[in-house]
Motif scaffolding. Structure first.
Motif, mmCIF file in Angstrom:
data_model
loop_
_atom_site.group_PDB
_atom_site.id
_atom_site.type_symbol
_atom_site.label_atom_id
_atom_site.label_comp_id
_atom_site.label_asym_id
_atom_site.label_seq_id
_atom_site.Cartn_x
_atom_site.Cartn_y
_atom_site.Cartn_z
ATOM 1 N N GLN A 1 -7.399 -1.840 7.863
ATOM 2 C CA GLN A 1 -7.968 -2.433 9.804
ATOM 3 C C GLN A 1 -6.701 -3.863 9.812
ATOM 4 O OE1 GLN A 1 -9.611 -2.548 11.504
ATOM 5 N NE2 GLN A 1 -9.820 -4.947 12.529
ATOM 6 N N ALA A 2 -5.912 -4.294 8.852
ATOM 7 C CA ALA A 2 -5.135 -5.720 8.935
ATOM 8 C C ALA A 2 -4.627 -4.407 9.711
ATOM 9 C CB ALA A 2 -4.428 -5.881 7.484
ATOM 10 N N PHE A 3 -3.490 -3.457 9.078
ATOM 11 C CA PHE A 3 -2.584 -3.192 10.022
ATOM 12 C C PHE A 3 -2.610 -2.360 11.109
ATOM 13 C CE2 PHE A 3 0.558 1.144 9.248
ATOM 14 C CZ PHE A 3 1.898 0.490 9.877
ATOM 15 N N ARG A 4 -3.715 -2.242 11.395
ATOM 16 C CA ARG A 4 -3.852 -1.831 12.909
ATOM 17 C C ARG A 4 -3.965 -3.345 13.484
ATOM 18 N NH1 ARG A 4 -10.121 -1.184 13.174
ATOM 19 N NH2 ARG A 4 -9.871 0.094 15.868
ATOM 20 N N THR A 5 -4.607 -4.132 13.056
ATOM 21 C CA THR A 5 -4.478 -5.389 14.519
ATOM 22 C C THR A 5 -3.224 -5.837 14.033
ATOM 23 O OG1 THR A 5 -6.569 -6.248 13.317
ATOM 24 C CG2 THR A 5 -5.636 -7.901 13.846
ATOM 25 N N THR A 6 -1.871 -5.255 13.650
ATOM 26 C CA THR A 6 -0.742 -6.312 13.716
ATOM 27 C C THR A 6 -0.327 -5.302 13.341
ATOM 28 O OG1 THR A 6 -0.440 -7.096 10.919
ATOM 29 C CG2 THR A 6 -1.306 -8.692 12.840
ATOM 30 N N PRO A 7 0.158 -3.993 14.177
ATOM 31 C CA PRO A 7 0.638 -2.127 14.046
ATOM 32 C C PRO A 7 2.634 -2.775 13.917
ATOM 33 C CG PRO A 7 0.470 -2.626 16.020
ATOM 34 C CD PRO A 7 -0.053 -3.846 15.282
ATOM 35 N N GLY A 8 2.361 -4.090 14.377
ATOM 36 C CA GLY A 8 4.035 -3.453 14.208
ATOM 37 C C GLY A 8 4.643 -4.961 12.878
ATOM 38 N N SER A 9 4.328 -4.867 12.267
ATOM 39 C CA SER A 9 4.392 -6.035 10.732
ATOM 40 C C SER A 9 4.383 -5.077 9.475
ATOM 41 C CB SER A 9 3.273 -6.602 10.634
ATOM 42 O OG SER A 9 3.081 -7.668 9.123
ATOM 43 N N THR A 10 5.724 -4.871 9.034
ATOM 44 C CA THR A 10 6.293 -3.999 8.046
ATOM 45 C C THR A 10 5.329 -4.474 6.770
ATOM 46 O OG1 THR A 10 8.396 -4.083 9.113
ATOM 47 C CG2 THR A 10 7.730 -3.110 6.109
ATOM 48 N N VAL A 11 5.192 -6.099 6.716
ATOM 49 C CA VAL A 11 4.534 -6.151 5.238
ATOM 50 C C VAL A 11 2.803 -5.376 6.094
ATOM 51 C CG1 VAL A 11 3.376 -8.176 3.870
ATOM 52 C CG2 VAL A 11 5.570 -8.714 5.671
ATOM 53 N N ALA A 12 2.562 -5.626 7.013
ATOM 54 C CA ALA A 12 1.028 -5.247 6.399
ATOM 55 C C ALA A 12 0.863 -3.720 6.309
ATOM 56 C CB ALA A 12 -0.009 -5.335 8.097
ATOM 57 N N GLN B 1 3.213 -1.420 4.660
ATOM 58 C CA GLN B 1 3.218 -1.785 2.806
ATOM 59 C C GLN B 1 1.777 -2.050 2.251
ATOM 60 O OE1 GLN B 1 6.601 -0.695 1.469
ATOM 61 N NE2 GLN B 1 5.207 -0.662 -0.263
ATOM 62 N N GLY B 2 1.174 -2.970 3.473
ATOM 63 C CA GLY B 2 -0.003 -3.688 2.407
ATOM 64 C C GLY B 2 -1.221 -2.190 1.353
ATOM 65 N N ALA B 3 -0.966 -1.206 2.999
ATOM 66 C CA ALA B 3 -1.628 -0.492 3.618
ATOM 67 C C ALA B 3 -1.350 0.776 2.585
ATOM 68 C CB ALA B 3 -2.085 -0.297 4.798
ATOM 69 N N ILE B 4 -0.139 0.655 3.035
ATOM 70 C CA ILE B 4 0.481 1.811 1.508
ATOM 71 C C ILE B 4 -0.133 1.795 -0.222
ATOM 72 C CG2 ILE B 4 2.970 3.204 0.865
ATOM 73 C CD1 ILE B 4 1.118 4.170 3.666
ATOM 74 N N THR B 5 0.637 0.330 0.093
ATOM 75 C CA THR B 5 0.071 -0.032 -1.955
ATOM 76 C C THR B 5 -1.207 0.379 -2.372
ATOM 77 O OG1 THR B 5 2.226 -1.913 -1.636
ATOM 78 C CG2 THR B 5 0.228 -2.389 -2.834
ATOM 79 N N ALA B 6 -2.609 0.642 -1.362
ATOM 80 C CA ALA B 6 -3.831 -0.050 -1.682
ATOM 81 C C ALA B 6 -3.971 1.475 -1.401
ATOM 82 C CB ALA B 6 -4.651 -0.768 -0.161
ATOM 83 N N SER C 1 10.105 2.447 -1.670
ATOM 84 C CA SER C 1 10.750 2.647 -3.317
ATOM 85 C C SER C 1 11.778 3.244 -3.373
ATOM 86 C CB SER C 1 9.745 1.849 -4.624
ATOM 87 O OG SER C 1 8.916 2.685 -4.497
ATOM 88 N N GLN C 2 10.597 5.172 -2.547
ATOM 89 C CA GLN C 2 11.553 6.334 -3.153
ATOM 90 C C GLN C 2 11.976 6.383 -1.245
ATOM 91 O OE1 GLN C 2 7.774 8.669 -4.200
ATOM 92 N NE2 GLN C 2 7.157 7.443 -5.892
ATOM 93 N N GLY C 3 12.265 5.714 -1.031
ATOM 94 C CA GLY C 3 13.057 6.140 -0.139
ATOM 95 C C GLY C 3 12.320 6.245 1.667
ATOM 96 N N GLY C 4 11.106 5.883 1.357
ATOM 97 C CA GLY C 4 9.775 6.099 2.939
ATOM 98 C C GLY C 4 10.221 5.294 3.609
ATOM 99 N N ASP C 5 9.073 5.342 4.599
ATOM 100 C CA ASP C 5 9.228 3.969 5.391
ATOM 101 C C ASP C 5 7.758 4.952 6.409
ATOM 102 O OD1 ASP C 5 9.196 2.612 7.880
ATOM 103 O OD2 ASP C 5 10.236 4.221 9.662
ATOM 104 N N PRO C 6 7.052 3.229 5.552
ATOM 105 C CA PRO C 6 5.409 2.988 5.688
ATOM 106 C C PRO C 6 5.164 3.046 6.939
ATOM 107 C CG PRO C 6 6.355 0.808 5.391
ATOM 108 C CD PRO C 6 7.716 1.900 5.040
ATOM 109 N N MET C 7 5.827 3.134 8.230
ATOM 110 C CA MET C 7 5.638 3.086 9.327
ATOM 111 C C MET C 7 5.423 4.715 10.122
ATOM 112 S SD MET C 7 4.998 -0.352 10.576
ATOM 113 C CE MET C 7 5.688 -1.796 10.846
ATOM 114 N N ARG C 8 5.539 5.203 8.995
ATOM 115 C CA ARG C 8 5.062 7.131 9.411
ATOM 116 C C ARG C 8 3.963 7.213 9.289
ATOM 117 N NH1 ARG C 8 8.099 11.736 8.110
ATOM 118 N NH2 ARG C 8 10.670 10.573 7.562
ATOM 119 N N LEU C 9 2.791 5.737 8.634
ATOM 120 C CA LEU C 9 1.328 6.260 8.719
ATOM 121 C C LEU C 9 0.718 5.570 10.667
ATOM 122 C CD1 LEU C 9 -1.559 6.315 7.433
ATOM 123 C CD2 LEU C 9 -0.935 4.259 6.511
ATOM 124 N N ARG C 10 1.958 4.884 11.241
ATOM 125 C CA ARG C 10 1.325 4.154 12.432
ATOM 126 C C ARG C 10 1.953 5.499 13.214
ATOM 127 N NH1 ARG C 10 5.358 -0.097 14.579
ATOM 128 N NH2 ARG C 10 6.759 1.706 14.675
#
Length: 495
Positions: free
Chosen positions: A112-123, A125-130, A348-357
């Motif tokens: 939900q936090a990521f969809r609220t701020t879809p441009g945030s790399t931190v958000a 990364q938070g979704a991926i970690t979760a 950390s494995q060379g991926g891009d968390p923005m692929r989720l968006r």
């Protein structure tokens, strides 16, 4: 009364009091021994006076049968409850803080936090970690569930070895009882040893005892399988070295007949063995299926359309060892143990968390946001809504034999609700088992008390009896003194 008769009476009293005091002393010395049954010297009177005819053992067959039944039921219920407590601890105890349901809730918040701020790399990364936390919790829970099964398997092996040893001890004691009974000797000590073994056997497997000629005893299980008749029947079991969701445990065989497992939160099994089988083969596997269904649901919800069209979909954010999206609503054994987050979104494995968006987590050709617009939320909105949408789960994971089906898991709910219901299923099962364990414990306590009151040693009663014996002894000494005085008088007259 002649002097000779008086002397014979005194001698009889001395003989009786000697035997009686020996029996009472033996009772007192065993006052703290739970496996000792009180003895009593039985007297009879005749023209020749009173005499001890036998040493009677305070045996209460009806109370013993009730005690054995209560012991078997309580052992089964306490074993069942212990296994359910182990499963609960896997989920983090009372607060279930390490359960998949808890981590799914956090993941939903991060998404939900990521969809609220879809441009945030931190958000992002938070979704991926979760998401990784969700996958790890499923992996760890699956491993721990199989550890519970392996532990139950080892306990079964130990119980079977103990049962065979006890049956051998029972044979020795039973032979001693038969020999003593046939020869007219006192079988009390052998009966105590046989009863001690019988009580221990009842904690492992439900047992019914039948007595034949010469006090010979035959044992059978609660379902009628002969456990002992003249000689012990062989109890066999082949333990497994390790367990996973695809491995089934071996049965316990008594004289070649498989011992059935218990069922229900109020254990139908008798003795610890049947409850251990229930934990290993029914409860833990059912809970494992629920974990596998959560994993299957995640893989399905986060799937992506295939670039080639065959198959129609490929795994997305969540993948597993099979690397497929399972169609239908049937649990895949062990799926929870291998589910993971795709490396393509892990920094950390060379991926891009923005692929989720943007889409195209695993299917490179299916990128819904090819220009990487920072405000793009279509896919995130769809994924977030999917977490709250009803999907079909395997209905076989919602019920367990002997368990109230109305309290099972609904097979058409959201994955969030399914994960919560899974915990509810476990908690209600455990709660019902706890109540039943309190009842069986109370029943065993009452049975034990009733049996002990009839067969155990009461120090007050024994000490009172000892005083009575002392009075009898004093009476005999007075008779002896009187005879002595009379003999002295006769000798004085004769001289």
């Amino acid at each position: 009364m002649s002097l000779t008769s008086a002397l014979n009476t005194a001698q009889g009293i001395f003989n009786n009091t000697g035997t009686q005091s020996s029996v009472v002393s033996n009772n007192i010395s065993n006052a703290g021994n739970k496996d000792y049954v009180r003895r009593q010297a039985m007297l009879t009177t005749s023209l020749n006076g009173a005499q001890v005819v036998k040493i009677d053992r305070a045996q209460e067959d009806a109370l013993l049968r009730q005690y054995l039944k209560s012991s078997s039921q309580d052992s089964a219920q306490q074993t069942l409850l212990s296994g359910l407590e182990d499963l609960k601890s896997i989920m983090g105890g009372n607060d279930y803080e390490t359960s998949p349901s808890t981590y799914l809730g956090v993941f939903q918040q991060k998404l939900q936090a990521f969809r609220t701020t879809p441009g945030s790399t931190v958000a992002a990364q938070g979704a991926i970690t979760a998401a990784q936390d969700v996958a790890n919790s499923l992996n760890n829970a699956s491993t721990s569930v199989q550890d519970v099964r392996a532990s139950a398997d080892k306990q079964i092996a130990t119980a079977v070895d103990t049962l065979n040893t006890l049956l051998s001890q029972f044979e020795t004691a039973n032979n001693a009882v038969k020999t003593a009974t046939a020869t007219g000797a006192d079988p009390s000590s052998a009966l105590d040893e046989r009863e001690k073994a019988l009580k221990q056997i009842s904690q492992i497997v439900g047992v019914s005892a039948t007595t034949r000629d010469n006090n010979d005893m035959v044992l059978s299980t609660s379902d009628g399988t002969i456990l002992f008749e003249t000689i012990p029947r062989t109890v066999t079991f082949q333990a497994k070295d390790a367990y996973n969701a695809t491995i089934a445990g071996n049965s316990v065989y008594i004289d070649g007949v498989a011992l059935p497992r218990g069922s229900g939160s109020t254990a139908t099994g008798q003795g610890s063995l049947q409850s251990l089988l229930q934990i290993r083969d029914e409860i833990a596997p059912n809970f494992q299926k629920q974990l596998d269904e959560i994993a299957r649901g995640l893989v399905s919800l986060f799937k992506e359309q295939s670039t080639s069209g065959t198959p129609a979909y490929v795994t997305g954010l969540f993948t597993w060892s099979g690397d497929t999206v399972e169609a239908g609503s049937t649990a895949v054994a062990g799926m929870a143990s291998t589910i993971t987050v795709s490396s393509t979104v892990i920094t950390s494995q060379g991926g891009d968390p923005m692929r989720l968006r943007d889409g195209g987590v695993n299917a490179d050709g299916v990128v819904n946001n090819p220009t990487h617009l920072s405000g793009y939320t279509t896919d995130l909105d769809s994924l977030y809504n999917a977490l709250g949408s009803d999907i079909d789960f395997d209905p076989a994971t919602g019920t367990t034999a002997g368990f109230d089906t109305s309290t099972g898991i609904d097979s058409n709910v959201s994955i969030m609700e399914y994960a919560t219901n899974s915990l509810g299923w476990l908690e209600q099962y455990r709660s019902n088992a706890t109540t039943a364990a309190e009842n069986t414990s109370a029943a065993l306590s009452r049975s034990d008390e009733a049996y002990s009151n009839e067969t155990g040693v009461n120090l007050d009663e024994e000490l009172t009896l000892l005083l009575d014996i002392e009075q009898s002894y004093k009476a005999a000494t007075k008779i002896l003194n009187a005879v002595d005085e009379m003999l002295k008088s006769l000798l004085d007259i004769a001289s």
